[in-house]
Write a protein that holds these residues in place. Structure first.
Motif, short mmCIF file in Angstrom:
data_model
loop_
_atom_site.label_atom_id
_atom_site.label_comp_id
_atom_site.label_asym_id
_atom_site.label_seq_id
_atom_site.Cartn_x
_atom_site.Cartn_y
_atom_site.Cartn_z
N ASN A 239 -32.59 -15.31 46.26
CA ASN A 239 -33.01 -16.58 45.66
C ASN A 239 -33.74 -16.41 44.34
O ASN A 239 -33.84 -17.34 43.55
N ASP A 240 -34.25 -15.20 44.10
CA ASP A 240 -35.05 -14.93 42.90
C ASP A 240 -34.25 -14.35 41.73
O ASP A 240 -34.77 -14.24 40.63
N VAL A 241 -33.00 -13.97 41.96
CA VAL A 241 -32.20 -13.29 40.94
C VAL A 241 -30.94 -14.11 40.67
O VAL A 241 -30.15 -14.38 41.58
N ASP A 242 -30.77 -14.52 39.41
CA ASP A 242 -29.67 -15.41 39.02
C ASP A 242 -28.29 -14.89 39.42
O ASP A 242 -27.47 -15.64 39.91
N ASN A 243 -28.02 -13.62 39.19
CA ASN A 243 -26.68 -13.09 39.40
C ASN A 243 -26.44 -12.54 40.80
O ASN A 243 -25.45 -11.88 41.06
N LYS B 219 -34.85 -9.26 51.99
CA LYS B 219 -35.80 -9.02 50.90
C LYS B 219 -35.81 -7.53 50.56
O LYS B 219 -35.48 -6.69 51.39
N VAL B 220 -36.22 -7.22 49.35
CA VAL B 220 -36.25 -5.83 48.89
C VAL B 220 -37.14 -4.98 49.78
O VAL B 220 -36.81 -3.83 50.09
N GLY B 221 -38.27 -5.52 50.23
CA GLY B 221 -39.16 -4.76 51.10
C GLY B 221 -38.47 -4.33 52.39
O GLY B 221 -38.71 -3.22 52.89
N GLU B 222 -37.61 -5.17 52.92
CA GLU B 222 -36.86 -4.83 54.13
C GLU B 222 -35.83 -3.73 53.83
O GLU B 222 -35.61 -2.84 54.66
N LEU B 223 -35.24 -3.78 52.66
CA LEU B 223 -34.29 -2.75 52.24
C LEU B 223 -35.02 -1.41 52.11
O LEU B 223 -34.53 -0.38 52.57
N THR C 59 -40.07 -6.17 43.85
CA THR C 59 -41.23 -6.39 44.70
C THR C 59 -40.73 -6.51 46.13
O THR C 59 -39.54 -6.76 46.36
N ASP C 60 -41.64 -6.37 47.09
CA ASP C 60 -41.24 -6.49 48.50
C ASP C 60 -40.65 -7.85 48.82
O ASP C 60 -39.79 -7.96 49.68
N GLU C 61 -41.10 -8.88 48.14
CA GLU C 61 -40.67 -10.25 48.44
C GLU C 61 -39.43 -10.70 47.67
O GLU C 61 -38.91 -11.78 47.91
N LEU C 62 -38.95 -9.88 46.73
CA LEU C 62 -37.79 -10.24 45.93
C LEU C 62 -36.57 -10.44 46.83
O LEU C 62 -36.28 -9.60 47.69
N ARG D 58 -31.01 -3.35 38.33
CA ARG D 58 -30.88 -3.80 36.94
C ARG D 58 -29.44 -3.75 36.46
O ARG D 58 -28.98 -4.65 35.76
N LYS D 59 -28.72 -2.70 36.85
CA LYS D 59 -27.31 -2.55 36.45
C LYS D 59 -26.43 -3.58 37.15
O LYS D 59 -25.66 -4.31 36.50
N VAL D 60 -26.53 -3.67 38.46
CA VAL D 60 -25.65 -4.54 39.24
C VAL D 60 -25.86 -6.01 38.88
O VAL D 60 -24.91 -6.77 38.75
N PHE D 61 -27.12 -6.41 38.69
CA PHE D 61 -27.42 -7.81 38.43
C PHE D 61 -27.55 -8.12 36.93
O PHE D 61 -27.91 -9.24 36.56
N SER D 62 -27.23 -7.13 36.08
CA SER D 62 -27.32 -7.31 34.61
C SER D 62 -28.65 -7.93 34.22
O SER D 62 -28.71 -8.90 33.47
N ALA D 63 -29.72 -7.33 34.73
CA ALA D 63 -31.08 -7.84 34.50
C ALA D 63 -31.98 -6.66 34.13
O ALA D 63 -32.69 -6.11 34.98
N PRO D 64 -31.96 -6.25 32.86
CA PRO D 64 -32.68 -5.04 32.44
C PRO D 64 -34.20 -5.10 32.62
O PRO D 64 -34.84 -4.06 32.66
#
Length: 79
Positions: free
Chosen positions: A32-36, A67-71, A26-29, A15-21
């Motif tokens: 491509n899904d996050v603007d910043n 993907k976040v799930g891999e992280l 999700t595992d699939e995020l 949320r902080k890094v991508f300025s997306a509060p």
């Protein structure tokens, strides 16, 4: 460390890094899904994750994390 604990620690970082509060992880995020989410913010995010969890990623690991799930799985393997 279980998945929920990891997600609880990752969420404020993302949320902080991508300025997306309102960002929900999700595992699939993916980028491509996050603007910043670009190359610079990706490296910033990975550095924040390394600091928060006290781990280091190898370059070949970073290339596989799409993907976040891999992280999350990678963090679990190091924690």
């Amino acid at each position: 460390m279980d998945r929920n604990e990891i997600i609880e620690q990752l969420t404020p970082i993302f949320r902080k890094v991508f300025s997306a509060p309102e960002l929900v992880l999700t595992d699939e995020l993916s980028a491509n899904d996050v603007d910043n989410w670009g190359s610079l913010t990706h490296m910033t995010m990975m550095a924040e994750v390394e600091n928060a969890f006290g781990i280091s990623f190898k370059l070949k690991e970073l290339k596989k994390l799409n993907k976040v799930g891999e992280l999350i799985a990678c963090i679990q393997s190091k924690a």
